[in-house]
Design an enzyme around this catalytic site. Structure first.
Site, PDB file in Angstrom:
ATOM      1  CD  GLU A 115      -4.019  -6.114  -9.442  1.00 33.79           C
ATOM      2  OE1 GLU A 115      -4.075  -5.718 -10.721  1.00 33.79           O
ATOM      3  OE2 GLU A 115      -4.566  -5.318  -8.657  1.00 33.79           O
ATOM      4  CG  ASP A 166      -2.179  -3.119  -8.148  1.00 37.40           C
ATOM      5  OD1 ASP A 166      -1.364  -3.672  -7.279  1.00 37.40           O
ATOM      6  OD2 ASP A 166      -1.888  -3.058  -9.209  1.00 37.40           O
ATOM      7  CE1 TYR A 215      -1.213   0.605  -7.299  1.00 38.75           C
ATOM      8  CE2 TYR A 215      -2.131   2.634  -7.928  1.00 38.75           C
ATOM      9  CZ  TYR A 215      -2.060   1.268  -7.818  1.00 38.75           C
ATOM     10  OH  TYR A 215      -2.820   0.711  -8.788  1.00 38.75           O
TER      11      TYR A 215
END
Length: 691
Positions: free
Chosen positions: A8, A104, A307
């Site tokens: 990303e 992501d 994350y």
């Protein structure tokens, strides 16, 4: 043959390339023997705009609404075309055998990659990398467990449905409001009910009327208890309070009841994104956007947390084996960590391991990588400390205390005393024990009353923390988008961020009166969000969802068209345009407040307040303002009125040569040499005459 891996962001691509030995660096990608790692820059593509789909939709007119295209389609975003073209060229290389989506691991990340692959017409196998941290170990483990992208199709359908729903509702209702009321009025599927929540709290504050009341307290050996009442604000007259105290003071009180119970309080579970944003706002006044940025940096740059965009506070059972490594990474964080490791890194909070409560990602916890604290900013350190402290609570004993409740009666009136004794401090910091009162049933209490005057306090305005909590309760947005929604409301001048909390602007208040009632309350949006979650779980059809959205859009536009509500533009000032005489509108910009002419055919524009430059006044040496005059801009000192011509770009960019610099310095030094004063000259002359 090689894999084409799409990350990303460039920073993530760099991490992946190191692990996968893609050491040959190019402008838009890294290449190795078996892989090519490239990156998006967030979204490289977006849905086409109305003007891209239909010529009639180029101008904003009520007759063309609602806009319901059969197929919206995607188009490249102008600023990132170069990167998209590079990925397109890589995808067509003959040595590429398959693509790996490494964006992501979430709804938006899926959409980023799928749109790229759709645009470049990639017709080879596609796989999905799904990881929750950026450490070398996590990346290696992720590539060992790489899955076919088809398994994540429902996540993509959910993301696409969300994007199309925002297009249909947001663009149509915004255009309808803007055209009808002749001002820029932005409405949306999530932002409008969010704004309404802030306004509801404001109304409670506006309707609040302060009231005096009196509190009667009983003092026993330094402990105080208030009089038990159904309505704590019930005594509004001092005479009534004094009369009641007089009646109770006629005899001693009696301890009528003593109850004791043990309370066990386990440590709180690790953070999800919304909770850490709320707590960081309460502790450090960080905005939701700032907290997300800090956690993202700890995840991407420092690789020391997992994350961040997660909505779960739980961990999966297969993570039990990683607990010791994570503890070893934070061994220097607190003295008790070594004890936890010594005892085998046993998690005391067993309830944290629940596979069925982990959605896309598990809770926010530290990775197995040791932090380098010297590389963290102060704010990053604060957020990291919060995450680690919550994580360590999983290994600590539960907090246990004995709670004693004592009732003292004076005829019909009662007072309740509470005292607690800590049995096991557990995860809570140890506190100094307070002096306890030895109570016994039937014990007589000598009356010692106090009467205090108090004033009811109004509800507090919502701040970002409390607003995030309400958004979460009503499923407005996702943990990843809530901060962005708050920022959008502020940028569109519908809401303001103040020292006391969030406030709705006059424009925002009017918008909530003009917009459809079904968009103001969170119920409709809450229903849509739950349907989007069901699409991601494969339990609802995205086609059916969009058919409902189209029907809702038609209804919403029709309501605006037939509304008889009036609008007053509070941004229009009493000031007149010097060129055409029309009123001027005040507008907030990045460069400060400006005045714009309301006449669409007039281009007059000026600053509300002069811009302060870095140019110094030659007299007082303070910064000068830039004034827009008829003959161009010039500098003016607001302190002493000195004005100075502003050089044009060519003159400003012209550099002084070394020779000119030396000559100027010599001139300044000569000027600064001390000159003989008139008094010194007169004394010198007098001395010579004497000789």
């Amino acid at each position: 043959m090689k894999q084409l891996i799409i990350a990303e962001k460039p920073s993530v691509a760099r991490d992946l390339s190191k692990v996968l030995n893609a050491n040959q660096k190019n402008k838009n990608y890294f290449e190795g023997p078996n892989v090519i790692v490239t990156w998006a820059l967030g979204h490289l593509l977006g849905l086409k705009m109305p003007e891209d789909l239909n010529k009639e939709w180029q101008s904003w007119q009520m007759e063309t609404l609602p806009m319901i295209p059969k197929n919206i389609g995607i188009k490249p975003l102008p600023k990132t075309r170069g990167q998209l073209k590079s990925i397109q060229q890589l995808a067509k290389r003959k040595d590429i055998s398959e693509a790996v989506i490494a964006t992501d691991a979430g709804r938006e990340g899926e959409l980023v990659a799928r749109w790229i692959l759709e645009y470049v017409r990639f017709d080879k196998p596609v796989k999905r990398l799904w990881i929750s941290s950026q450490t070398t170990k996590a990346i290696k483990d992720g590539f060992k467990n790489i899955r076919p992208a088809k398994e994540y199709d429902n996540l993509y359908y959910s993301a696409l449905a969300r994007a199309k729903a925002d297009w249909l509702v947001g663009l149509n209702v915004t255009r309808a409001l803007t055209v009808k009321y002749e001002d820029s009025l932005s409405a949306g599927r999530v932002q409008t009910p969010t704004l309404a929540m802030v306004r509801q709290q404001e109304k409670k504050i506006e309707q609040f009327r302060p009231q005096n009341y009196f509190v009667i307290s009983l003092d026993v050996a330094g402990q105080k208890a208030k009089l038990n009442q159904k309505n704590p604000y019930g005594i509004t007259d001092r005479e009534a309070a004094e009369k009641l105290v007089k009646e109770m003071s006629q005899q001693k009180g009696t301890v009528t009841d003593i109850t004791e119970k043990e309370k066990t309080e386990p440590a709180p579970l690790p953070y999800d994104l919304t909770e850490i944003q709320r707590e960081a706002n309460a502790r450090y006044q960080f905005s939701a956007k700032k907290t997300l940025s800090l956690v993202q940096s700890l995840y991407e740059t420092h690789k020391i947390v997992t994350y961040p965009r997660t909505d779960s506070k739980y961990l999966t059972n297969d993570m039990k084996a990683t607990m010791k490594e994570r503890l070893q990474a934070v061994v220097d964080f607190a003295p008790e960590v070594k004890t936890y490791i010594k005892h085998g890194a046993q998690v005391k909070q067993k309830r944290v391991f629940q596979d069925n409560k982990v959605t896309d990602h598990h809770a926010l916890i530290p990775t197995e990588q040791r932090p380098r604290f010297e590389k963290l900013s102060t704010d990053e350190q604060r957020i990291y400390n919060m995450i680690v402290t919550r994580f360590l609570g999983l290994f600590a004993e539960a907090h246990k205390e004995s709670q004693q409740k004592v009732t003292v009666a004076f005829q019909k009136e009662t007072f309740t005393f509470r005292q607690n004794k800590v049995l096991v401090a557990g995860w809570k910091p140890a506190e100094e024990a307070k002096k306890a009162v030895q109570w016994s049933e039937g014990m007589k209490i000598v009356p010692s009353f106090t009467i205090e005057k108090a004033l009811t306090t109004p509800p507090k305005p919502l701040n970002e923390g409390t607003l995030l909590g309400k958004m979460e309760k009503h499923s407005l947005g996702t943990p990843a988008t809530r901060a962005e929604i708050i920022e959008k409301l502020i940028k569109s001048e519908l809401m303001e961020r103040t020292n006391t909390g969030l406030l709705v602007s006059p424009k925002g208040k009017q918008l909530l009166e003009l917009v459809n009632p079904s968009l103001v309350t969170p119920e409709l949006t809450e229903k849509w969000e739950k349907q989007l979650e069901a699409i991601a779980d494969g339990k609802y059809s995205s086609k059916q969802f969009l058919q409902e959205i189209e029907a809702d859009t038609k209804k919403l536009v029709s309501e605006v068209k037939h509304s008889d509500k009036k609008y007053q533009d509070f941004s229009i000032t009493a000031k007149k345009c010097p060129e055409c005489g029309s009123p001027l509108r005040e507008k907030n910009t990045r460069d400060g407040k400006i005045y714009n002419c309301t006449n669409p055919e007039c281009n007059y524009r000026r600053r509300k307040d002069p811009k302060v430059s870095n140019h110094r006044c030659p007299q007082c040496h303070r910064k000068m303002e830039i004034i827009d005059g008829k003959n161009g801009s010039y500098f003016r000192c607001k302190y002493d009125g000195t004005t100075e011509k502003m050089l044009d770009k060519k003159e400003r960019s012209k550099k002084m040569t070394k020779h000119e610099e030396r000559r100027l310095l010599k001139k300044i030094n000569d000027q600064e040499e001390p000159q003989e004063s008139p008094l010194a000259a007169a004394l010198k002359a007098a001395m010579e005459d004497k000789k």
